[in-house]
Design a protein around this motif. Structure first.
Motif, PDB file in Angstrom:
ATOM      1  N   GLN A   8      -2.333   6.825   0.785  1.00  0.00           N
ATOM      2  CA  GLN A   8      -2.900   6.125   1.941  1.00  0.00           C
ATOM      3  C   GLN A   8      -2.824   6.980   3.206  1.00  0.00           C
ATOM      4  OE1 GLN A   8      -4.482   3.172   1.370  1.00  0.00           O
ATOM      5  NE2 GLN A   8      -3.921   3.553  -0.765  1.00  0.00           N
ATOM      6  N   THR A   9      -2.999   8.279   3.047  1.00  0.00           N
ATOM      7  CA  THR A   9      -2.922   9.200   4.185  1.00  0.00           C
ATOM      8  C   THR A   9      -4.180   9.086   5.038  1.00  0.00           C
ATOM      9  OG1 THR A   9      -1.646  10.704   2.791  1.00  0.00           O
ATOM     10  CG2 THR A   9      -2.525  11.596   4.845  1.00  0.00           C
ATOM     11  N   LEU A  10      -3.991   9.077   6.346  1.00  0.00           N
ATOM     12  CA  LEU A  10      -5.113   8.935   7.272  1.00  0.00           C
ATOM     13  C   LEU A  10      -4.729   9.529   8.620  1.00  0.00           C
ATOM     14  CD1 LEU A  10      -7.984   7.534   7.600  1.00  0.00           C
ATOM     15  CD2 LEU A  10      -6.728   5.662   8.698  1.00  0.00           C
ATOM     16  N   PRO A  11      -5.581  10.373   9.211  1.00  0.00           N
ATOM     17  CA  PRO A  11      -5.282  10.862  10.562  1.00  0.00           C
ATOM     18  C   PRO A  11      -5.133   9.697  11.538  1.00  0.00           C
ATOM     19  CG  PRO A  11      -7.085  12.118   9.579  1.00  0.00           C
ATOM     20  CD  PRO A  11      -6.836  10.942   8.676  1.00  0.00           C
ATOM     21  N   SER A  21     -14.908   5.744   4.797  1.00  0.00           N
ATOM     22  CA  SER A  21     -15.423   5.983   3.454  1.00  0.00           C
ATOM     23  C   SER A  21     -15.108   7.423   3.060  1.00  0.00           C
ATOM     24  CB  SER A  21     -16.935   5.744   3.423  1.00  0.00           C
ATOM     25  OG  SER A  21     -17.455   6.011   2.135  1.00  0.00           O
ATOM     26  N   SER A  22     -14.151   7.600   2.150  1.00  0.00           N
ATOM     27  CA  SER A  22     -13.680   8.931   1.798  1.00  0.00           C
ATOM     28  C   SER A  22     -13.012   8.906   0.426  1.00  0.00           C
ATOM     29  CB  SER A  22     -12.674   9.419   2.855  1.00  0.00           C
ATOM     30  OG  SER A  22     -12.021  10.597   2.441  1.00  0.00           O
ATOM     31  N   ASP A  23     -13.124  10.019  -0.292  1.00  0.00           N
ATOM     32  CA  ASP A  23     -12.394  10.165  -1.556  1.00  0.00           C
ATOM     33  C   ASP A  23     -10.965  10.650  -1.330  1.00  0.00           C
ATOM     34  OD1 ASP A  23     -14.699   9.523  -3.040  1.00  0.00           O
ATOM     35  OD2 ASP A  23     -15.370  11.622  -3.051  1.00  0.00           O
ATOM     36  N   VAL A  24     -10.660  10.990  -0.078  1.00  0.00           N
ATOM     37  CA  VAL A  24      -9.340  11.566   0.245  1.00  0.00           C
ATOM     38  C   VAL A  24      -8.543  10.656   1.161  1.00  0.00           C
ATOM     39  CG1 VAL A  24      -8.150  13.539   1.285  1.00  0.00           C
ATOM     40  CG2 VAL A  24     -10.244  13.910  -0.050  1.00  0.00           C
ATOM     41  N   TRP A  25      -9.131  10.330   2.315  1.00  0.00           N
ATOM     42  CA  TRP A  25      -8.415   9.511   3.294  1.00  0.00           C
ATOM     43  C   TRP A  25      -8.235   8.085   2.795  1.00  0.00           C
ATOM     44  CZ3 TRP A  25      -6.196  12.988   5.631  1.00  0.00           C
ATOM     45  CH2 TRP A  25      -6.817  14.033   6.327  1.00  0.00           C
ATOM     46  N   HIS A  26      -7.054   7.572   3.011  1.00  0.00           N
ATOM     47  CA  HIS A  26      -6.697   6.189   2.669  1.00  0.00           C
ATOM     48  C   HIS A  26      -6.854   5.924   1.179  1.00  0.00           C
ATOM     49  CE1 HIS A  26      -5.872   2.064   4.315  1.00  0.00           C
ATOM     50  NE2 HIS A  26      -5.284   2.831   5.203  1.00  0.00           N
ATOM     51  N   THR A  45     -14.724  15.183  10.133  1.00  0.00           N
ATOM     52  CA  THR A  45     -14.152  14.224   9.184  1.00  0.00           C
ATOM     53  C   THR A  45     -12.700  14.532   8.852  1.00  0.00           C
ATOM     54  OG1 THR A  45     -15.098  15.524   7.356  1.00  0.00           O
ATOM     55  CG2 THR A  45     -16.367  13.620   8.131  1.00  0.00           C
ATOM     56  N   GLY A  46     -12.117  15.567   9.479  1.00  0.00           N
ATOM     57  CA  GLY A  46     -10.697  15.833   9.318  1.00  0.00           C
ATOM     58  C   GLY A  46     -10.348  16.883   8.285  1.00  0.00           C
ATOM     59  N   LYS A  47     -11.301  17.744   7.978  1.00  0.00           N
ATOM     60  CA  LYS A  47     -11.103  18.773   6.956  1.00  0.00           C
ATOM     61  C   LYS A  47      -9.949  19.710   7.296  1.00  0.00           C
ATOM     62  CE  LYS A  47     -14.156  21.822   7.304  1.00  0.00           C
ATOM     63  NZ  LYS A  47     -13.242  22.717   8.055  1.00  0.00           N
ATOM     64  N   VAL A 211     -14.659  17.266  -7.544  1.00  0.00           N
ATOM     65  CA  VAL A 211     -15.296  17.447  -6.240  1.00  0.00           C
ATOM     66  C   VAL A 211     -15.107  16.153  -5.455  1.00  0.00           C
ATOM     67  CG1 VAL A 211     -17.451  17.893  -5.004  1.00  0.00           C
ATOM     68  CG2 VAL A 211     -16.995  19.060  -7.174  1.00  0.00           C
ATOM     69  N   LEU A 212     -14.522  16.281  -4.270  1.00  0.00           N
ATOM     70  CA  LEU A 212     -14.190  15.116  -3.449  1.00  0.00           C
ATOM     71  C   LEU A 212     -14.989  15.150  -2.160  1.00  0.00           C
ATOM     72  CD1 LEU A 212     -10.353  15.538  -3.897  1.00  0.00           C
ATOM     73  CD2 LEU A 212     -11.726  13.757  -4.984  1.00  0.00           C
ATOM     74  N   ARG A 213     -15.344  13.994  -1.698  1.00  0.00           N
ATOM     75  CA  ARG A 213     -16.056  13.859  -0.411  1.00  0.00           C
ATOM     76  C   ARG A 213     -15.065  13.346   0.617  1.00  0.00           C
ATOM     77  NH1 ARG A 213     -20.411  16.253   1.767  1.00  0.00           N
ATOM     78  NH2 ARG A 213     -21.156  15.025   3.530  1.00  0.00           N
ATOM     79  N   LEU A 214     -14.910  14.103   1.708  1.00  0.00           N
ATOM     80  CA  LEU A 214     -13.898  13.718   2.702  1.00  0.00           C
ATOM     81  C   LEU A 214     -14.415  12.579   3.566  1.00  0.00           C
ATOM     82  CD1 LEU A 214     -11.076  14.434   3.648  1.00  0.00           C
ATOM     83  CD2 LEU A 214     -12.068  16.026   5.267  1.00  0.00           C
TER      84      LEU A 214
END
Length: 214
Positions: A8-11, A21-26, A45-47, A211-214
């Motif tokens: 559940q990581t999020l800036p 909407s992200s495959d990484v954040w949250h 997007t926080g890359k 392959v993930l979409r940030l």
């Protein structure tokens, strides 16, 4: 280190958004040693923030990042020194090259910490990437693309469990991008390492597990 686990990581700067909407954040996401990942992202997007969090020089995020079973916010300065020396290697988007030093001196700053690569191996990297004649040239006199290759070589001159490459080919032609991909595959296989590549456009062709979409 065998895995990097985001829970559940999020800036923090994204915390007031209604939805992300992200495959990484949250998400609950695990990067595993020995696997390759591509993170595709649009600007803003926080890359680079993601790389900063995992490398430990920013902690302005919500949620948890674990290295194996250890929350990285519990790591001491001594822990981070060892992690950056032997477990995590980073090619920054802004390179962080010392302009007053030669290309080779920039590499030696990293390599002398562990003596991981011999001088002839470093020279071979320069030759393979077409910058053998820049070995003893001050970085300030190199083009951005040449500096990018120097920073890439530096990232390979240490032991690592995970290699992070933040937009590594933004200023490289297709041939140098192909060569870089071959070197990454060789070094990652040698160390059994994981590779995480970020991109906002063209990217290195590698056998990505996900392959993930940030």
């Amino acid at each position: 280190m065998n895995r990097i686990h985001l829970q559940q990581t999020l800036p923090q700067v994204f915390a007031d958004r209604n939805s992300v909407s992200s495959d990484v954040w949250h998400q609950d996401l695990t990067f595993r040693k020995g696997e390759m990942y591509l993170i595709e992202a649009a600007s803003g997007t926080g890359k680079s923030s993601l790389c900063s969090y995992i490398y430990g020089y920013r902690n302005d995020y919500q949620g948890i990042i674990n290295f194996d079973e250890t929350n990285i916010k519990a790591c001491s300065i001594k822990d981070w020194v060892e992690l950056r020396k032997r477990s995590l290697s980073m090619l920054y988007q802004d390179l962080r090259i010392f302009s007053e030093l030669t290309a080779f001196e920039n590499i030696q700053l990293k390599n002398q910490l562990t003596g991981y690569k011999k001088k002839k191996e470093i020279q071979a990297f320069f030759e393979t990437l077409g910058i053998a004649d820049k070995l003893n040239v001050k970085a300030a006199k190199l083009s951005f693309g040449q500096q990018q290759r120097v920073a890439f070589i530096r990232a390979l001159c240490q032991p690592f469990d995970f290699l992070f490459l933040d937009e590594p080919i933004s200023h490289l032609d297709d041939e140098n991008s192909r060569i870089m991909g071959e070197l990454i595959s060789t070094e990652a296989e040698k160390q059994g390492a994981g590779v995480i590549v970020t991109s906002i456009g063209k990217h290195i062709e590698l056998p990505y597990h996900k392959v993930l979409r940030l």
